[in-house]
Scaffold this motif. Structure first.
Motif, PDB file in Angstrom:
ATOM      1  N   THR A 185       3.771  -0.600   1.963  1.00 45.57           N
ATOM      2  CA  THR A 185       2.495  -1.088   1.029  1.00 45.57           C
ATOM      3  C   THR A 185       1.217  -1.653   1.354  1.00 45.57           C
ATOM      4  O   THR A 185       0.361  -2.103   0.917  1.00 45.57           O
ATOM      5  N   ASN A 186       0.862  -1.402   2.772  1.00 42.69           N
ATOM      6  CA  ASN A 186      -0.511  -1.557   3.118  1.00 42.69           C
ATOM      7  C   ASN A 186      -0.635  -1.051   4.440  1.00 42.69           C
ATOM      8  O   ASN A 186       0.252  -0.291   4.834  1.00 42.69           O
TER       9      ASN A 186
ATOM     10  N   THR B 200      -3.176  -7.360  10.358  1.00 44.79           N
ATOM     11  CA  THR B 200      -2.548  -7.434   8.988  1.00 44.79           C
ATOM     12  C   THR B 200      -1.164  -8.292   9.117  1.00 44.79           C
ATOM     13  O   THR B 200      -0.649  -7.779  10.199  1.00 44.79           O
TER      14      THR B 200
ATOM     15  N   ASN C 215       0.497 -12.314   1.975  1.00 42.68           N
ATOM     16  CA  ASN C 215       0.114 -10.964   2.125  1.00 42.68           C
ATOM     17  C   ASN C 215      -1.276 -10.797   2.629  1.00 42.68           C
ATOM     18  O   ASN C 215      -2.402 -10.780   1.770  1.00 42.68           O
TER      19      ASN C 215
ATOM     20  N   HIS D 203      -4.538  -9.502   4.923  1.00 43.17           N
ATOM     21  CA  HIS D 203      -5.318  -8.412   5.653  1.00 43.17           C
ATOM     22  C   HIS D 203      -5.844  -9.049   6.893  1.00 43.17           C
ATOM     23  O   HIS D 203      -6.081 -10.573   7.310  1.00 43.17           O
ATOM     24  N   ALA D 204      -6.284  -8.106   7.934  1.00 42.47           N
ATOM     25  CA  ALA D 204      -6.840  -8.534   9.324  1.00 42.47           C
ATOM     26  C   ALA D 204      -8.135  -9.184   9.184  1.00 42.47           C
ATOM     27  O   ALA D 204      -8.081 -10.203   9.742  1.00 42.47           O
TER      28      ALA D 204
ATOM     29  N   GLU E   8     -11.981   0.347   7.201  1.00 38.35           N
ATOM     30  CA  GLU E   8     -13.069  -0.135   6.502  1.00 38.35           C
ATOM     31  C   GLU E   8     -12.497  -1.560   5.736  1.00 38.35           C
ATOM     32  O   GLU E   8     -11.474  -1.318   5.352  1.00 38.35           O
TER      33      GLU E   8
ATOM     34  N   LYS F 249     -10.909  -3.346  -2.741  1.00 41.00           N
ATOM     35  CA  LYS F 249     -10.090  -3.733  -3.802  1.00 41.00           C
ATOM     36  C   LYS F 249      -8.775  -3.655  -3.440  1.00 41.00           C
ATOM     37  O   LYS F 249      -8.171  -2.777  -2.490  1.00 41.00           O
ATOM     38  N   ARG F 250      -7.831  -4.521  -3.873  1.00 42.78           N
ATOM     39  CA  ARG F 250      -6.567  -4.688  -3.350  1.00 42.78           C
ATOM     40  C   ARG F 250      -5.547  -4.421  -4.587  1.00 42.78           C
ATOM     41  O   ARG F 250      -5.711  -5.239  -5.527  1.00 42.78           O
ATOM     42  N   LEU F 251      -4.380  -3.624  -4.339  1.00 46.57           N
ATOM     43  CA  LEU F 251      -3.367  -3.590  -5.567  1.00 46.57           C
ATOM     44  C   LEU F 251      -2.997  -4.972  -6.062  1.00 46.57           C
ATOM     45  O   LEU F 251      -2.551  -4.992  -7.007  1.00 46.57           O
ATOM     46  N   SER F 252      -2.726  -5.699  -4.776  1.00 46.47           N
ATOM     47  CA  SER F 252      -2.070  -7.212  -5.242  1.00 46.47           C
ATOM     48  C   SER F 252      -3.056  -7.913  -6.037  1.00 46.47           C
ATOM     49  O   SER F 252      -2.506  -9.047  -6.742  1.00 46.47           O
TER      50      SER F 252
ATOM     51  N   ASN G  67      -5.395  -9.798  -4.774  1.00 48.80           N
ATOM     52  CA  ASN G  67      -6.257 -10.675  -3.962  1.00 48.80           C
ATOM     53  C   ASN G  67      -7.703 -10.448  -3.906  1.00 48.80           C
ATOM     54  O   ASN G  67      -7.909  -9.244  -3.757  1.00 48.80           O
TER      55      ASN G  67
ATOM     56  N   PHE H 171      -3.675   3.904  -1.671  1.00 50.27           N
ATOM     57  CA  PHE H 171      -3.529   2.696  -2.555  1.00 50.27           C
ATOM     58  C   PHE H 171      -4.515   2.605  -3.656  1.00 50.27           C
ATOM     59  O   PHE H 171      -4.437   2.430  -4.824  1.00 50.27           O
ATOM     60  N   VAL H 172      -5.826   2.590  -3.161  1.00 50.39           N
ATOM     61  CA  VAL H 172      -6.944   2.723  -4.146  1.00 50.39           C
ATOM     62  C   VAL H 172      -7.874   3.812  -3.545  1.00 50.39           C
ATOM     63  O   VAL H 172      -7.768   4.103  -2.414  1.00 50.39           O
TER      64      VAL H 172
HETATM   65  N1  LIG Z   1      -9.330  -3.072   5.503  1.00 47.65           N
HETATM   66  C1  LIG Z   1      -7.918  -3.547   5.384  1.00 47.65           C
HETATM   67  N2  LIG Z   1      -7.426  -4.551   6.182  1.00 47.65           N
HETATM   68  C2  LIG Z   1      -6.043  -4.745   6.136  1.00 47.65           C
HETATM   69  O1  LIG Z   1      -5.327  -5.565   6.759  1.00 47.65           O
HETATM   70  C3  LIG Z   1      -5.254  -3.941   5.064  1.00 47.65           C
HETATM   71  N3  LIG Z   1      -4.169  -4.277   4.673  1.00 47.65           N
HETATM   72  C4  LIG Z   1      -6.008  -2.960   4.227  1.00 47.65           C
HETATM   73  N4  LIG Z   1      -5.303  -2.411   3.122  1.00 47.65           N
HETATM   74  C5  LIG Z   1      -6.210  -1.995   2.169  1.00 47.65           C
HETATM   75  C6  LIG Z   1      -5.118  -1.318   1.028  1.00 47.65           C
HETATM   76  O2  LIG Z   1      -5.832  -0.984  -0.020  1.00 47.65           O
HETATM   77  C7  LIG Z   1      -4.207  -2.776   0.444  1.00 47.65           C
HETATM   78  O3  LIG Z   1      -3.335  -3.209   1.237  1.00 47.65           O
HETATM   79  C8  LIG Z   1      -3.267  -2.111  -0.647  1.00 47.65           C
HETATM   80  O4  LIG Z   1      -4.468  -2.123  -1.918  1.00 47.65           O
HETATM   81  C9  LIG Z   1      -2.617  -3.390  -1.368  1.00 47.65           C
HETATM   82  O5  LIG Z   1      -3.028  -4.292  -1.484  1.00 47.65           O
HETATM   83  P1  LIG Z   1      -2.308  -5.493  -0.938  1.00 47.65           P
HETATM   84  O6  LIG Z   1      -2.611  -5.398   0.588  1.00 47.65           O
HETATM   85  O7  LIG Z   1      -1.182  -5.827  -1.209  1.00 47.65           O
HETATM   86  O8  LIG Z   1      -3.427  -6.900  -1.265  1.00 47.65           O
HETATM   87  N5  LIG Z   1      -7.529  -2.790   4.620  1.00 47.65           N
END
Ligand SMILES: Nc1nc(=O)c(N)c(NC[C@H](O)[C@H](O)[C@H](O)COP(=O)(O)O)[nH]1
Ligand SMILES: [Zn+2]
Length: 191
Positions: A24-25, A49, A55, A57-58, A94, A98-101, A103, A135-136
């Protein structure tokens, strides 16, 4: 220099390998570097991550750790990134726009460091791979960075390694797997 950027991007890949694979990520690594100080280039913070609880991100982890290392609130981390140093954020993938969650996206977190301190904050983002469309789609991150007077640079030299690490734990494309099975069968010489 490009060599120095590639060295830090390689470090983001090593960091990303600490991230638990999830469908999921993506597994991403981030290094925040200060150029121009007495011991330049100085690593201010790193993240990967899911390193921190939730949940995460890096880039989010690297910023949150930087803030907590100086016991200041996360959304005021820009105050640490003073004007005379040139702060560069390296991330294997990059920054998300936008994040599906739902956040807060990392590109906003990065832009906020500039908003608080127009002479400071993160001045440049270097990344090694565009975000796959899992995801996006149609990431606006680079446009948003430019609008916020933050430089960005996409260095694709390590893109394959980055994406392999990022997408470990993702379900392989069933169709592709099937055809590869079939081709393997077909290729087998008749007994
Ligand atoms: N740049 C970046 N660093 C990260 O650590 C990470 N996991 C993503 N991932 C982007 C991806 O689009 C999202 O992980 C999904 O959209 C799911 O959203 P969440 O992560 O659940 O908020 N992108
Ligand atoms: Zn993100």
């Amino acid at each position: 220099s490009k060599e120095s950027s590639l060295r830090f991007l390689k470090q983001t890949i090593d960091l990303a390998k600490n991230s638990p694979p999830k469908p999921t990520n993506f597994r991403v690594g981030c290094v925040i570097v200060a150029y121009g100080g007495p011991n330049s280039p100085q690593i201010l913070s790193t993240g990967y991550t899911l390193e921190l609880e939730g949940n995460t991100h890096a880039e989010q982890c690297a910023l949150r750790k930087l803030a907590s290392d100086h016991s200041i609130p996360e959304d005021d981390v820009g105050s640490l990134l003073s004007g005379e140093l040139n702060i560069v954020l390296y991330t294997s993938l990059e920054p998300c726009g936008k994040r599906l969650s739902g956040n807060l996206a990392c590109v906003q977190r990065i832009i906020n460091t500039r908003k608080q301190h127009p002479e400071g904050g993160i001045r440049k983002v270097v990344f090694g791979a565009k975000e796959p469309g899992t995801f996006v789609q149609d990431s606006q991150s680079c446009k948003l960075l430019t609008e916020a007077t933050i430089e960005w640079e996409y260095l694709p030299d390590l893109e394959q390694d980055i994406l392999t690490v990022a997408m470990e734990g993702h379900v392989k494309d069933e169709k592709a797997k099937d055809t590869s099975e079939k081709t393997k069968q077909a290729a087998k010489p008749a007994e």
